[in-house]
Design a protein around this motif. Structure first.
Motif, PDB file in Angstrom:
ATOM      1  N   GLU A  48       0.833  -1.216   0.000  1.00  0.00           N
ATOM      2  CA  GLU A  48       0.000   0.000   0.000  1.00  0.00           C
ATOM      3  C   GLU A  48       0.860   1.256   0.000  1.00  0.00           C
ATOM      4  O   GLU A  48       0.584   2.230  -0.682  1.00  0.00           O
ATOM      5  CB  GLU A  48      -0.875   0.055   1.269  1.00  0.00           C
ATOM      6  N   ARG A  49       1.925   1.229   0.831  1.00  0.00           N
ATOM      7  CA  ARG A  49       2.772   2.403   1.019  1.00  0.00           C
ATOM      8  C   ARG A  49       3.730   2.601  -0.153  1.00  0.00           C
ATOM      9  O   ARG A  49       4.166   3.702  -0.427  1.00  0.00           O
ATOM     10  CB  ARG A  49       3.555   2.234   2.323  1.00  0.00           C
ATOM     11  N   GLY A  50       4.061   1.485  -0.829  1.00  0.00           N
ATOM     12  CA  GLY A  50       4.910   1.583  -2.007  1.00  0.00           C
ATOM     13  C   GLY A  50       6.397   1.386  -1.764  1.00  0.00           C
ATOM     14  O   GLY A  50       7.216   1.711  -2.614  1.00  0.00           O
ATOM     15  N   ASP A  51       6.777   0.832  -0.590  1.00  0.00           N
ATOM     16  CA  ASP A  51       8.216   0.602  -0.349  1.00  0.00           C
ATOM     17  C   ASP A  51       8.524  -0.884  -0.106  1.00  0.00           C
ATOM     18  O   ASP A  51       9.454  -1.219   0.637  1.00  0.00           O
ATOM     19  CB  ASP A  51       8.720   1.451   0.826  1.00  0.00           C
ATOM     20  N   ALA A  52       7.764  -1.759  -0.794  1.00  0.00           N
ATOM     21  CA  ALA A  52       7.895  -3.202  -0.562  1.00  0.00           C
ATOM     22  C   ALA A  52       9.314  -3.725  -0.835  1.00  0.00           C
ATOM     23  O   ALA A  52       9.840  -4.518  -0.048  1.00  0.00           O
ATOM     24  CB  ALA A  52       6.883  -3.972  -1.416  1.00  0.00           C
ATOM     25  N   ASP A  53       9.936  -3.274  -1.920  1.00  0.00           N
ATOM     26  CA  ASP A  53      11.267  -3.805  -2.257  1.00  0.00           C
ATOM     27  C   ASP A  53      12.279  -3.500  -1.155  1.00  0.00           C
ATOM     28  O   ASP A  53      13.049  -4.375  -0.739  1.00  0.00           O
ATOM     29  CB  ASP A  53      11.770  -3.205  -3.581  1.00  0.00           C
ATOM     30  N   LEU A  54      12.263  -2.276  -0.697  1.00  0.00           N
ATOM     31  CA  LEU A  54      13.196  -1.859   0.354  1.00  0.00           C
ATOM     32  C   LEU A  54      12.938  -2.628   1.652  1.00  0.00           C
ATOM     33  O   LEU A  54      13.868  -3.132   2.293  1.00  0.00           O
ATOM     34  CB  LEU A  54      13.044  -0.347   0.591  1.00  0.00           C
ATOM     35  N   ILE A  55      11.659  -2.733   2.018  1.00  0.00           N
ATOM     36  CA  ILE A  55      11.268  -3.448   3.243  1.00  0.00           C
ATOM     37  C   ILE A  55      11.744  -4.904   3.210  1.00  0.00           C
ATOM     38  O   ILE A  55      12.274  -5.422   4.198  1.00  0.00           O
ATOM     39  CB  ILE A  55       9.719  -3.386   3.400  1.00  0.00           C
ATOM     40  N   VAL A  56      11.573  -5.557   2.056  1.00  0.00           N
ATOM     41  CA  VAL A  56      11.981  -6.967   1.937  1.00  0.00           C
ATOM     42  C   VAL A  56      13.508  -7.098   2.006  1.00  0.00           C
ATOM     43  O   VAL A  56      14.039  -7.977   2.695  1.00  0.00           O
ATOM     44  CB  VAL A  56      11.436  -7.601   0.642  1.00  0.00           C
ATOM     45  N   ASP A  57      14.212  -6.203   1.302  1.00  0.00           N
ATOM     46  CA  ASP A  57      15.686  -6.249   1.347  1.00  0.00           C
ATOM     47  C   ASP A  57      16.197  -6.099   2.785  1.00  0.00           C
ATOM     48  O   ASP A  57      17.075  -6.840   3.222  1.00  0.00           O
ATOM     49  CB  ASP A  57      16.289  -5.142   0.473  1.00  0.00           C
ATOM     50  N   GLU A  58      15.634  -5.149   3.507  1.00  0.00           N
ATOM     51  CA  GLU A  58      16.044  -4.932   4.902  1.00  0.00           C
ATOM     52  C   GLU A  58      15.802  -6.165   5.751  1.00  0.00           C
ATOM     53  O   GLU A  58      16.641  -6.562   6.558  1.00  0.00           O
ATOM     54  CB  GLU A  58      15.225  -3.784   5.510  1.00  0.00           C
ATOM     55  N   LEU A  59      14.626  -6.777   5.580  1.00  0.00           N
ATOM     56  CA  LEU A  59      14.273  -7.953   6.376  1.00  0.00           C
ATOM     57  C   LEU A  59      15.221  -9.114   6.110  1.00  0.00           C
ATOM     58  O   LEU A  59      15.682  -9.784   7.027  1.00  0.00           O
ATOM     59  CB  LEU A  59      12.846  -8.402   6.063  1.00  0.00           C
ATOM     60  N   MET A  60      15.509  -9.356   4.831  1.00  0.00           N
ATOM     61  CA  MET A  60      16.368 -10.484   4.476  1.00  0.00           C
ATOM     62  C   MET A  60      17.772 -10.281   5.043  1.00  0.00           C
ATOM     63  O   MET A  60      18.424 -11.243   5.453  1.00  0.00           O
ATOM     64  CB  MET A  60      16.429 -10.674   2.958  1.00  0.00           C
ATOM     65  N   GLU A  61      18.215  -9.045   5.057  1.00  0.00           N
ATOM     66  CA  GLU A  61      19.556  -8.750   5.583  1.00  0.00           C
ATOM     67  C   GLU A  61      19.591  -9.018   7.102  1.00  0.00           C
ATOM     68  O   GLU A  61      20.547  -9.584   7.635  1.00  0.00           O
ATOM     69  CB  GLU A  61      19.877  -7.274   5.304  1.00  0.00           C
ATOM     70  N   ILE A  62      18.529  -8.629   7.788  1.00  0.00           N
ATOM     71  CA  ILE A  62      18.486  -8.784   9.244  1.00  0.00           C
ATOM     72  C   ILE A  62      18.276 -10.227   9.665  1.00  0.00           C
ATOM     73  O   ILE A  62      18.843 -10.701  10.647  1.00  0.00           O
ATOM     74  CB  ILE A  62      17.349  -7.914   9.827  1.00  0.00           C
ATOM     75  N   MET A  63      17.458 -10.953   8.912  1.00  0.00           N
ATOM     76  CA  MET A  63      17.113 -12.299   9.333  1.00  0.00           C
ATOM     77  C   MET A  63      18.202 -13.302   9.003  1.00  0.00           C
ATOM     78  O   MET A  63      18.199 -14.394   9.511  1.00  0.00           O
ATOM     79  CB  MET A  63      15.791 -12.692   8.718  1.00  0.00           C
ATOM     80  N   LYS A  64      19.158 -12.911   8.176  1.00  0.00           N
ATOM     81  CA  LYS A  64      20.226 -13.838   7.804  1.00  0.00           C
ATOM     82  C   LYS A  64      20.983 -14.316   9.035  1.00  0.00           C
ATOM     83  O   LYS A  64      21.455 -15.427   9.085  1.00  0.00           O
ATOM     84  CB  LYS A  64      21.176 -13.140   6.824  1.00  0.00           C
ATOM     85  N   TYR A  65      21.099 -13.460  10.032  1.00  0.00           N
ATOM     86  CA  TYR A  65      21.960 -13.805  11.167  1.00  0.00           C
ATOM     87  C   TYR A  65      21.313 -14.783  12.119  1.00  0.00           C
ATOM     88  O   TYR A  65      21.984 -15.395  12.927  1.00  0.00           O
ATOM     89  CB  TYR A  65      22.351 -12.539  11.943  1.00  0.00           C
ATOM     90  N   ARG A  66      20.027 -14.953  12.046  1.00  0.00           N
ATOM     91  CA  ARG A  66      19.336 -15.687  13.107  1.00  0.00           C
ATOM     92  C   ARG A  66      19.581 -17.190  13.047  1.00  0.00           C
ATOM     93  O   ARG A  66      19.805 -17.748  11.998  1.00  0.00           O
ATOM     94  CB  ARG A  66      17.843 -15.403  13.002  1.00  0.00           C
TER      95      ARG A  66
END
Lengths: 98, 98, 98, 98
Positions: free
Chosen positions: B80-98
């Motif tokens: 809806e907000r229009g920043d899906a690509d950025l949001i997904v990239d950020e999440l994948m970067e953060i979740m890699k460490y878990r």
């Protein structure tokens, strides 16, 4: 036969202990920084998660240093000392979380 | 099109922020306790590793709380907000460490 | 002094080897099941992730069993055998991933 | 309001599905290789652990690919679709293991 009382003599190597203490003092400062960061009402979730990840990585390095020292000084000599069963049980319990 | 400046508006939920700040203040105390523990020259490696593991578990809980809030408030509305690509990239970067 | 050739004698315990082989045969079947699942064009992402998580948990159990046997039979006697440095280096390399 | 039946329409992206299937077929071959390796009575524990680690890394890559696709196609649009609560619960359950 394992004897838990043997463990009184298995102290962490002094050099590793110093290194670990210094790094943990630095990690405490890092955690304080995140506490202050969380006082700002515009803080972004992902920035918090990135800081938590950095602290986690720093803690893991301290853990690796202590673990390596434990393996080197205590685990590899457990059979000679006679507390192999206890040493292995402790290790498996600790490493499960990693 | 994603616009990084949108992220200025994506603040961490105030209730979650309070909870996270309190838990991190407690984690800071826990880390201080390990620093003091490392001043004793008879400290046992495995006791240090157990404390580090406890801190790690506590940090993970804070991270889970922040992540859940981020998913709920920001990720599910990214299209809806229009920043899906950025949001997904950020999440994948953060979740890699878990 | 560590001597890599010593390692020729450090075979995995036969009982653990049998258990590990049977569990891995079962894990192979589980992976085949996911391959077939991925042939259906309506498969849901989260169902795939759940299956991958189950396989990961099963692999971790096999790894724990082999690791415990290695610690018990080889690591705790490394000082007597004289290959402690090599044994510790190998362990630290393997446990990094966990 | 979330409606689980919505999930019938949330199919895994076909390209990602093909990639995941091919990689899992290769992982199945890798697991078969470890099963054969475990038939040799002189197999070394650490060599088994290294192979398990390699399989684990390969599974994680498949999981990352499926997760990224799920975030991109389904999670970021959950608010529009109306199943945000369910989507977040599922994600938190899956990501706990990582």
């Amino acid at each position: 036969m394992t004897d838990p009382s043997d463990h009184c003599h298995l102290a962490l190597d002094p050099t590793v202990r110093d290194t670990a203490r210094q790094r943990l003092a630095s990690i405490r400062g890092h955690v304080e920084g995140i506490v202050r960061m969380l006082e700002r009402d515009d803080v972004y979730c992902v920035d918090v998660l990135r800081q938590l990840k950095a602290v986690d990585g720093a803690l893991e390095k301290v853990g690796d240093t202590v673990l390596r020292s434990h393996l080197h000084h205590h685990v590899t000599s457990a059979r000679e000392r006679g507390d192999a069963d206890l040493i292995v049980d402790e290790l498996m319990e600790i490493m499960k979380y990693r």
